[in-house]
Write a protein that holds these residues in place. Structure first.
Motif, PDB file in Angstrom:
ATOM      1  N   MET A   1       0.820  -1.203   0.000  1.00 29.08           N
ATOM      2  CA  MET A   1       0.000   0.000   0.000  1.00 29.08           C
ATOM      3  C   MET A   1       0.860   1.261   0.000  1.00 29.08           C
ATOM      4  SD  MET A   1      -3.140  -0.881  -0.397  1.00 29.08           S
ATOM      5  CE  MET A   1      -3.916   0.687  -0.192  1.00 29.08           C
ATOM      6  N   ASP A   2       2.028   1.191   0.632  1.00 24.46           N
ATOM      7  CA  ASP A   2       2.897   2.373   0.623  1.00 24.46           C
ATOM      8  C   ASP A   2       3.339   2.722  -0.795  1.00 24.46           C
ATOM      9  OD1 ASP A   2       2.715   2.685   3.362  1.00 24.46           O
ATOM     10  OD2 ASP A   2       4.553   1.573   3.776  1.00 24.46           O
ATOM     11  N   LYS A   3       3.586   1.696  -1.604  1.00 23.39           N
ATOM     12  CA  LYS A   3       3.971   1.910  -3.003  1.00 23.39           C
ATOM     13  C   LYS A   3       2.815   2.549  -3.777  1.00 23.39           C
ATOM     14  CE  LYS A   3       5.964  -0.613  -6.870  1.00 23.39           C
ATOM     15  NZ  LYS A   3       6.363  -1.922  -7.401  1.00 23.39           N
ATOM     16  N   LYS A   4       1.602   2.082  -3.506  1.00 23.91           N
ATOM     17  CA  LYS A   4       0.414   2.640  -4.161  1.00 23.91           C
ATOM     18  C   LYS A   4       0.238   4.113  -3.760  1.00 23.91           C
ATOM     19  CE  LYS A   4      -4.510   1.816  -4.775  1.00 23.91           C
ATOM     20  NZ  LYS A   4      -4.749   1.135  -6.026  1.00 23.91           N
ATOM     21  N   GLN A  39      -8.912  -0.515   4.389  1.00 20.76           N
ATOM     22  CA  GLN A  39      -9.745   0.672   4.640  1.00 20.76           C
ATOM     23  C   GLN A  39      -9.150   1.579   5.732  1.00 20.76           C
ATOM     24  OE1 GLN A  39     -12.959   1.650   3.024  1.00 20.76           O
ATOM     25  NE2 GLN A  39     -12.035   3.473   3.887  1.00 20.76           N
ATOM     26  N   ASN A  40      -8.665   1.007   6.823  1.00 23.42           N
ATOM     27  CA  ASN A  40      -8.088   1.834   7.890  1.00 23.42           C
ATOM     28  C   ASN A  40      -6.842   2.563   7.397  1.00 23.42           C
ATOM     29  OD1 ASN A  40     -10.072   1.211   9.755  1.00 23.42           O
ATOM     30  ND2 ASN A  40      -8.953  -0.530  10.587  1.00 23.42           N
ATOM     31  N   TYR A  41      -6.034   1.894   6.596  1.00 26.58           N
ATOM     32  CA  TYR A  41      -4.858   2.523   6.010  1.00 26.58           C
ATOM     33  C   TYR A  41      -5.282   3.701   5.128  1.00 26.58           C
ATOM     34  CZ  TYR A  41      -0.655   3.251   3.238  1.00 26.58           C
ATOM     35  OH  TYR A  41       0.429   3.829   2.618  1.00 26.58           O
ATOM     36  N   ILE A  42      -6.283   3.474   4.301  1.00 25.22           N
ATOM     37  CA  ILE A  42      -6.775   4.527   3.405  1.00 25.22           C
ATOM     38  C   ILE A  42      -7.320   5.701   4.213  1.00 25.22           C
ATOM     39  CG2 ILE A  42      -8.560   5.064   1.667  1.00 25.22           C
ATOM     40  CD1 ILE A  42      -6.145   3.505   0.558  1.00 25.22           C
ATOM     41  N   ASN A  43      -8.032   5.408   5.291  1.00 29.19           N
ATOM     42  CA  ASN A  43      -8.570   6.479   6.138  1.00 29.19           C
ATOM     43  C   ASN A  43      -7.459   7.363   6.699  1.00 29.19           C
ATOM     44  OD1 ASN A  43     -11.118   5.482   5.674  1.00 29.19           O
ATOM     45  ND2 ASN A  43     -11.306   4.481   7.667  1.00 29.19           N
ATOM     46  N   ARG A  44      -6.301   6.774   6.985  1.00 25.25           N
ATOM     47  CA  ARG A  44      -5.149   7.554   7.463  1.00 25.25           C
ATOM     48  C   ARG A  44      -4.404   8.206   6.303  1.00 25.25           C
ATOM     49  NH1 ARG A  44      -4.429   2.773  10.159  1.00 25.25           N
ATOM     50  NH2 ARG A  44      -2.581   2.272   8.918  1.00 25.25           N
ATOM     51  N   CYS A  45      -4.371   7.505   5.165  1.00 26.64           N
ATOM     52  CA  CYS A  45      -3.596   7.931   4.007  1.00 26.64           C
ATOM     53  C   CYS A  45      -4.173   9.183   3.346  1.00 26.64           C
ATOM     54  CB  CYS A  45      -3.540   6.777   3.018  1.00 26.64           C
ATOM     55  SG  CYS A  45      -2.864   7.162   1.412  1.00 26.64           S
ATOM     56  N   ILE A  46      -5.482   9.266   3.246  1.00 27.70           N
ATOM     57  CA  ILE A  46      -6.094  10.367   2.493  1.00 27.70           C
ATOM     58  C   ILE A  46      -5.776  11.739   3.102  1.00 27.70           C
ATOM     59  CG2 ILE A  46      -8.310  11.381   1.790  1.00 27.70           C
ATOM     60  CD1 ILE A  46      -9.077   8.582   0.871  1.00 27.70           C
ATOM     61  N   SER A  48      -3.238  12.512   4.867  1.00 27.62           N
ATOM     62  CA  SER A  48      -1.805  12.683   4.642  1.00 27.62           C
ATOM     63  C   SER A  48      -1.535  13.085   3.198  1.00 27.62           C
ATOM     64  CB  SER A  48      -1.084  11.376   4.983  1.00 27.62           C
ATOM     65  OG  SER A  48       0.258  11.427   4.588  1.00 27.62           O
ATOM     66  N   LEU A  49      -2.218  12.429   2.267  1.00 30.30           N
ATOM     67  CA  LEU A  49      -2.065  12.737   0.842  1.00 30.30           C
ATOM     68  C   LEU A  49      -2.530  14.169   0.548  1.00 30.30           C
ATOM     69  CD1 LEU A  49      -1.326  11.654  -1.981  1.00 30.30           C
ATOM     70  CD2 LEU A  49      -3.645  10.730  -2.138  1.00 30.30           C
ATOM     71  N   ILE A  50      -3.654  14.554   1.115  1.00 24.47           N
ATOM     72  CA  ILE A  50      -4.167  15.916   0.927  1.00 24.47           C
ATOM     73  C   ILE A  50      -3.168  16.940   1.465  1.00 24.47           C
ATOM     74  CG2 ILE A  50      -5.964  17.544   1.659  1.00 24.47           C
ATOM     75  CD1 ILE A  50      -7.945  15.157   1.503  1.00 24.47           C
ATOM     76  N   GLY A  51      -2.614  16.666   2.638  1.00 19.41           N
ATOM     77  CA  GLY A  51      -1.615  17.572   3.223  1.00 19.41           C
ATOM     78  C   GLY A  51      -0.353  17.660   2.386  1.00 19.41           C
ATOM     79  N   ARG A  52       0.092  16.527   1.896  1.00 14.96           N
ATOM     80  CA  ARG A  52       1.299  16.498   1.071  1.00 14.96           C
ATOM     81  C   ARG A  52       1.090  17.256  -0.235  1.00 14.96           C
ATOM     82  NH1 ARG A  52       4.333  10.930  -0.736  1.00 14.96           N
ATOM     83  NH2 ARG A  52       6.189  11.914  -1.627  1.00 14.96           N
ATOM     84  N   LEU A  53      -0.090  17.093  -0.849  1.00 16.91           N
ATOM     85  CA  LEU A  53      -0.394  17.848  -2.068  1.00 16.91           C
ATOM     86  C   LEU A  53      -0.486  19.346  -1.778  1.00 16.91           C
ATOM     87  CD1 LEU A  53      -2.987  15.370  -3.610  1.00 16.91           C
ATOM     88  CD2 LEU A  53      -0.751  15.943  -4.584  1.00 16.91           C
ATOM     89  N   ALA A  54      -1.024  19.695  -0.618  1.00 16.62           N
ATOM     90  CA  ALA A  54      -1.151  21.111  -0.236  1.00 16.62           C
ATOM     91  C   ALA A  54       0.213  21.788  -0.138  1.00 16.62           C
ATOM     92  CB  ALA A  54      -1.907  21.242   1.076  1.00 16.62           C
ATOM     93  N   THR A  55       1.233  21.035   0.281  1.00 17.29           N
ATOM     94  CA  THR A  55       2.571  21.637   0.373  1.00 17.29           C
ATOM     95  C   THR A  55       3.120  21.997  -1.001  1.00 17.29           C
ATOM     96  OG1 THR A  55       3.747  19.502   0.318  1.00 17.29           O
ATOM     97  CG2 THR A  55       3.128  20.377   2.500  1.00 17.29           C
ATOM     98  N   LYS A  56       2.535  21.425  -2.055  1.00 18.40           N
ATOM     99  CA  LYS A  56       2.917  21.770  -3.434  1.00 18.40           C
ATOM    100  C   LYS A  56       1.950  22.787  -4.039  1.00 18.40           C
ATOM    101  CE  LYS A  56       5.047  19.144  -6.211  1.00 18.40           C
ATOM    102  NZ  LYS A  56       5.501  18.148  -7.195  1.00 18.40           N
ATOM    103  N   GLY A  57       1.054  23.330  -3.197  1.00 20.82           N
ATOM    104  CA  GLY A  57       0.094  24.326  -3.672  1.00 20.82           C
ATOM    105  C   GLY A  57      -1.103  23.720  -4.391  1.00 20.82           C
ATOM    106  N   ILE A  58      -1.357  22.435  -4.181  1.00 20.17           N
ATOM    107  CA  ILE A  58      -2.471  21.752  -4.841  1.00 20.17           C
ATOM    108  C   ILE A  58      -3.599  21.578  -3.830  1.00 20.17           C
ATOM    109  CG2 ILE A  58      -3.191  19.646  -6.037  1.00 20.17           C
ATOM    110  CD1 ILE A  58      -0.164  19.274  -6.772  1.00 20.17           C
TER     111      ILE A  58
END
Length: 194
Positions: A1-4, A39-46, A48-58
């Motif tokens: 999942m980390d690779k995904k 599902q629990n991984y995804i609940n934590r991942c999303i 994190s993904l949103i925050g990481r994209l925000a650091t790029k101005g997305i």
């Protein structure tokens, strides 16, 4: 999942994805599938993904269909009644009642339109679709959101498998157990190349 997760980040932050290049006049809808047990991984991942994209101005707007459904039922003053009456109601009547109160075209889509009105989005996420099955079906959500999301990509996170066959085209298999019977006009993010 980390690779995904890393693949998702690379795709979603790419210029090609953000500019919606290579879609061939298709709607900018994308699906990211995951195994139900993740599902629990995804609940934590999303987040994190949103925050990481925000650091790029997305900027990403996340629409959790389950949370939205509960909010809409609460605003209508129906949530407490539903929770109280569920155990004693006929299952078919309960199912039809929930579907009626959460009508996609008349209730959910207008609520989503109101949520995003005036926002300058780079993309939107749809989450929580497994939790609202069978009351709300993924193909109904996507079909009704085609008029709303034309200028930015929409990514739907789906617990199951995205499959293709020559007979049915692209279908979703919910939880990896329930073969889909509806065609999806959406791109599989696992297959998306930058």
């Amino acid at each position: 999942m980390d690779k995904k997760y890393e693949h998702l980040y690379q795709v979603l932050s790419s210029s090609r994805f953000l500019k919606m290049e290579g879609l061939g006049n298709e709607v900018p809808f994308f699906i990211s599938t995951f195994p139900t047990e993740a599902q629990n991984y995804i609940n934590r991942c999303i987040p994190s993904l949103i925050g990481r994209l925000a650091t790029k101005g997305i900027d990403v707007f996340n629409i959790n269909i389950y949370d939205l459904s509960l909010d809409l039922l609460a605003k209508r003053g129906k949530l407490d009644l539903i929770l109280k009456k569920e155990s004693e109601m006929d299952k078919d009547k309960f199912f039809k009642g929930i579907q009626s109160m959460l009508d996609i075209e008349g209730t959910l889509v207008p609520a989503i339109e109101e949520m995003i009105a005036g926002k300058q989005l780079h993309m939107a996420f749809i989450t929580g679709v497994g939790a609202v099955y069978p009351y709300i079906r993924t193909h109904n959500i996507l079909n009704n959101l085609q008029r709303v999301f034309k200028t930015c990509p929409l990514v739907l996170f789906f617990p199951g498998k995205y499959q293709y066959s020559q007979v049915k085209g692209s279908t979703l298999n919910l939880f990896g157990l329930m073969p889909g019977d509806n065609y999806y006009r959406a791109f599989d993010l696992d297959e998306y190349a930058i």
